[in-house]
Scaffold this active site. Sequence first.
Site, PDB file in Angstrom:
ATOM      1  N   LYS A 293       0.576  -0.655   0.262  1.00  7.73           N
ATOM      2  CA  LYS A 293      -0.281  -0.344   0.117  1.00  7.73           C
ATOM      3  C   LYS A 293       1.361   1.145   0.330  1.00  7.73           C
ATOM      4  O   LYS A 293       0.079   2.104  -0.189  1.00  7.73           O
ATOM      5  CB  LYS A 293      -0.989  -0.365   1.600  1.00  7.73           C
ATOM      6  CG  LYS A 293      -1.618  -1.091   1.372  1.00  7.73           C
ATOM      7  CD  LYS A 293      -2.936  -1.721  -0.208  1.00  7.73           C
ATOM      8  CE  LYS A 293      -3.348  -2.794   0.121  1.00  7.73           C
ATOM      9  NZ  LYS A 293      -4.185  -2.833  -0.593  1.00  7.73           N
TER      10      LYS A 293
ATOM     11  N   ARG B 113      -8.172  -7.432  -7.418  1.00  9.86           N
ATOM     12  CA  ARG B 113      -8.391  -8.483  -7.903  1.00  9.86           C
ATOM     13  C   ARG B 113     -10.437  -8.221  -7.919  1.00  9.86           C
ATOM     14  O   ARG B 113     -10.622  -7.023  -8.279  1.00  9.86           O
ATOM     15  CB  ARG B 113      -8.383  -9.755  -6.613  1.00  9.86           C
ATOM     16  CG  ARG B 113      -8.783  -8.572  -5.393  1.00  9.86           C
ATOM     17  CD  ARG B 113      -8.936  -9.422  -4.201  1.00  9.86           C
ATOM     18  NE  ARG B 113      -9.443  -9.065  -3.484  1.00  9.86           N
ATOM     19  CZ  ARG B 113     -10.227  -7.221  -2.278  1.00  9.86           C
ATOM     20  NH1 ARG B 113     -10.695  -7.597  -3.108  1.00  9.86           N
ATOM     21  NH2 ARG B 113     -10.150  -7.004  -1.465  1.00  9.86           N
TER      22      ARG B 113
ATOM     23  N   ASN C 241      -7.117  -2.669  -5.387  1.00 11.90           N
ATOM     24  CA  ASN C 241      -7.708  -3.725  -5.189  1.00 11.90           C
ATOM     25  C   ASN C 241      -6.862  -4.936  -6.207  1.00 11.90           C
ATOM     26  O   ASN C 241      -8.397  -4.396  -6.909  1.00 11.90           O
ATOM     27  CB  ASN C 241      -9.011  -4.448  -4.060  1.00 11.90           C
ATOM     28  CG  ASN C 241      -9.048  -3.453  -2.653  1.00 11.90           C
ATOM     29  OD1 ASN C 241      -8.102  -3.528  -2.077  1.00 11.90           O
ATOM     30  ND2 ASN C 241     -10.700  -3.178  -2.797  1.00 11.90           N
TER      31      ASN C 241
ATOM     32  N   GLY D 278     -10.416  -4.901   5.970  1.00 14.37           N
ATOM     33  CA  GLY D 278     -10.116  -4.121   7.473  1.00 14.37           C
ATOM     34  C   GLY D 278      -9.291  -4.900   8.500  1.00 14.37           C
ATOM     35  O   GLY D 278      -8.702  -4.837   9.468  1.00 14.37           O
TER      36      GLY D 278
END
Lengths: 502, 502, 165, 165
Positions: free
Chosen positions: A116, A293, A291, A166
């Site tokens: 990230k 995917r 993301n 999360g």
Amino acid sequence: MVNKVLVANRGEIAVRIIRACRELGVETVAVYSEADRQALHVRYADEAYLLGPAPSRESYLRLDKIMDIVRKSGADAVHPGYGFLAEREDFAQACADDGITFIGPRPSAIAAMGDKGVARSTVVKAGVKVVPGTEDVGNLSNEDLLALAPKIGFPLLIKATAGGGGKGMREVRSLEEMPALLMSARREAESAFGDGNVYLEKLVEGARHIEFQIMADGQGNVIHLGERDCSLQRRHQKLVEETPSPVMDEELRARMGAVAVKAAQSVDYLNAGTIEFLLDKDKNFYFLEMNTRLQVEHPITEMVTGIDIVKEQIRVARGRTLGYKQEDVKLTGAAIECRINAEDPYNGFLPSTGRITQAILPTGPGIRVDTGMYPGFEITPYYDPMIAKLIVWGETRAQAILRMRRALEEYRVVGVRTNIPFHQSMMDSTRFMAGQYDTRFVEERFSMEGLAESREYFPEIAAILGTIVAHQQTQRSAQIVRRGERDASNWKWVGRWERMHR
Amino acid sequence: MVNKVLVANRGEIAVRIIRACRELGVETVAVYSEADRQALHVRYADEAYLLGPAPSRESYLRLDKIMDIVRKSGADAVHPGYGFLAEREDFAQACADDGITFIGPRPSAIAAMGDKGVARSTVVKAGVKVVPGTEDVGNLSNEDLLALAPKIGFPLLIKATAGGGGKGMREVRSLEEMPALLMSARREAESAFGDGNVYLEKLVEGARHIEFQIMADGQGNVIHLGERDCSLQRRHQKLVEETPSPVMDEELRARMGAVAVKAAQSVDYLNAGTIEFLLDKDKNFYFLEMNTRLQVEHPITEMVTGIDIVKEQIRVARGRTLGYKQEDVKLTGAAIECRINAEDPYNGFLPSTGRITQAILPTGPGIRVDTGMYPGFEITPYYDPMIAKLIVWGETRAQAILRMRRALEEYRVVGVRTNIPFHQSMMDSTRFMAGQYDTRFVEERFSMEGLAESREYFPEIAAILGTIVAHQQTQRSAQIVRRGERDASNWKWVGRWERMHR
Amino acid sequence: MKYITTLDGKEYLIEIIDAHHVAIDGRVQEVDFESVSGQPVYSLIIDGKSYESYVYETEDGWQVLTRGRQYNLTVEDEREKRLRAAAGGSVAEAGEYHLKAPMPGLVVSIPVNEGDKIEKGQVLVILESMKMQNELKSPKAGVVGRIRVKQGETVEQRQALLSVQ
Amino acid sequence: MKYITTLDGKEYLIEIIDAHHVAIDGRVQEVDFESVSGQPVYSLIIDGKSYESYVYETEDGWQVLTRGRQYNLTVEDEREKRLRAAAGGSVAEAGEYHLKAPMPGLVVSIPVNEGDKIEKGQVLVILESMKMQNELKSPKAGVVGRIRVKQGETVEQRQALLSVQ
């Protein structure tokens, strides 16, 4: 190529992928852990191979075993789904090395977006705004992070660099509580992703979580399929998603969509992906992460666009151009998804495990349920608590909400507790109906007790129901006691039992 | 008005109507026979009242009892569904007399279209072509019919004047066999509709059964929602329906749609209805009959138009104008419905009854299942064998067929035999795929044996499966025999059983 | 059979007369009550109204979940009620608290030690299940008694973890 | 345990070796066979291929329905096979035919009388079930024996209706 796809996942998403393959005439190979021998993805696939024991680390995370099964089964492509190995560069690379089509982005894009911290710096270079935080840095120590935190300012978020869903995420309100939270975040990230690295990000308050679905082909075409509003979260887990977002307008959608496309292009993206943004009260938006995917909540986009995203993934993976241009993408009506989790909303949302003994799905117009469970299937503590996704479409947002209420009321699951009552209260809440919510809504303003009051109160009915069931149970236990007393007539009992069980 | 709707039906259609009501915030009242205490429509409705014993004549056909329950429950509207009392003028009239909204056409339109003979003469006067047959006549005797038959010519059809659903319908190839067929047709019609009257119609060979969905409001607006091709029938029962019809083009749709609208206008039609046509090889079409009610196969129209027909019915019943004009009706993609019947396709399609012990519905993108059954529910011999409707949508007809194949493969029903294998063979058949079929296709050209050959042959797998199950059963019976021999140790068994059953 | 059923602080006197009649606070009602296909799901038709409900037994009583709302209730017959009155209210509140695993899982950590003085709401055990870490908190202030599990241990549902005195 | 399983006129020698191995015509195969959640639905994984099947027992043998195709088979152990061979083939074909109700229903009519000579395929009973009238036909030519039901009677599944000699 892409004639036989190994689906490196379980649960509803494995079933979802098998469905798309079957509709394309593509063969499917399932993999499964010992806990999943009777899972729906094993039952539906053409082939199925055992990976190992139930824990993910010994089964669905065993890249080596999965590659062995790819070779053994003769699969020529792999679909990773979401979670598990879906955002692992080495998985995409292992496929590339073996000449297997990985139905997803190139390893380089996974690497760039998967860390990230790297992702943030990459998109910043492309001119995309990010939420302030630790920039352009790799694996920071606790000391470094504690030193950087006051510069970013509190409240802030600790996030897992390998993260998602999360996991490994913690909110920090002050420097004092930060060391303990760092430890628990790293522990959770290590356990979830095998990587305990974390970074910091300013917590934007009153913000909405808006994400854009991206599709890119190998010919350089990148389009977006509109946004999803995923602000309704609890402990950074999405619970309800909807599209269009109630705060979106055409102009903002076009601007955010263009930035999302640019972010994807900055890593030479291929296949399906999602760009997550925070949108603040003043409609400023910041890149959060990508993301790389298929996303859990992709069906709501399918409902409003009519585009089958998994089929498009396979199309693109086959080297063909996208089936749609940006101007072909039209959003019709509104769609909402409620994630049905095996957890008890009346007891702190604690996970609930057990065997499903009955499941009656809501069906009828505008309803879709994606699930891997069925009556007789065991919900174990090994995997995610999400057991189904309930997705509805309506001509308008109001109609979608009414339809979702109807569907939640119909859904029956026996054997585990579910968060269906939570969703029912949410669909009743005036703030949700008005579209006025942010990422803190569930935790700060929402309580099951308070919201139950939106629903009719039937204390006498409840008292009668509970009392009759208690009474019947008392009667049954009394019979067992009497049966135990029945010494002299035991021979008769033998005969009776024998007859009953023949 | 229309705040509380009594649903005078059972099964999937009662559930369908309850769903629409709930999404409109309208309360629902279910009625049920003794066989249906645990039926889904009873479980889902706000209120439920017992009608009587299982046979329809003592329950769902008891107009008097239903009107009593309307009064007792305070319902202000009635939805009749299809079958049972749906096309009974006296039901609509009884509602009108009591100031209850009947969600359907006016009694006069039911009367005009309900008697198929009257219907034919009515539309003929409006300039609509009909299939040659007995015109403009009421209750003809056998003698009259036998005299008229040679004038119409053979082959011909005997049809029930009160009819529908193939009940009381017989094909006649010669005058000799006609007396016996008249008797059996009258007997079946009497038993199904309480009316043994029949009429004759020329049998048009090589024809397709094409019907148009009509919606009409109280302000004189009448629109059609396109056609459905219902040619795939067995014993005059529809099995598969699709829209658009593979033989339809825009020009023909516009022409037939206009005639359908005209036919509806000829009886001052209100609410939803269906005009059935025969379309011959040369694209000549003939009015067959009008069904003055919601049709079993209405969901395929909902899938391609996005219009919720039951909600529109309620809208119109409330006296409001239609929510759509003819130009708003756009057909997108293709939809197919397979009727899932409890019958054994490998044994002459004989009905199959029993308790459903497991049911796993196909779900995922583009799938809808309308059903009233669930695991634990008993399929009795009292009602129609249709236990579910499987409906799919695809961007193209080819995609819809592939999706239907996938859905049929996934669908699991344990406890009764179903015709799912029949549908699987149908979806595989090259003639279906090419859209080349007529109303005689199933009976004349289709056999389960012949078509099974389209599917892969796995004799060794079947042999292993059967042998293992047989082996396990032998082992179990051997245990029971041994258990019977166990005289001396009966006391131990008592203890063991007691423990197991505590 | 007569029961005293308590719900949201209110007592209802409920008499089960026969399979089709109950009296609530003296009013006799006709009820049509069935368990749906042998599951712990119950269908009640009363006064024409159709209610479907899950009914769960818990350690403290019964939970009835119907039409999207959960009701917590206790059901006592007259003898039980008298016994409890004689004993002077609930014993549980005053006594020891036994923390049991609410679901199967893995003990991630135990941030307290035997003999620690703890506050109400303090975290006693962190249990991982379904990929989520769940903090199990103390419902009362007190002193940590015997700890029966170790970090890293896998526990079954309802397994005793520790007690608070 | 060894069985001779006949399917579409072909015989297979199948040996059940243990819970995970069978031999078919001498070839040993590893099988993973389970009944799915206790239902008569079976999942077989063999050579990596996943098959799911309904298996029904009938009066004549077994029906296996897998991947949209039904297979009719007989399964005999060696003793049964020898006995049948000794008896000179199936006795059923030569003997009396007993018509049983294939489903519960109402006898609408019986278009034959005791002692009637009938053709193969001739209608013996019309049975109404699920609103449909079903014609039950004779699988052989012969003479109608005892008729055990009357027009208008309700019959249970498998109830004897009449016989053909």
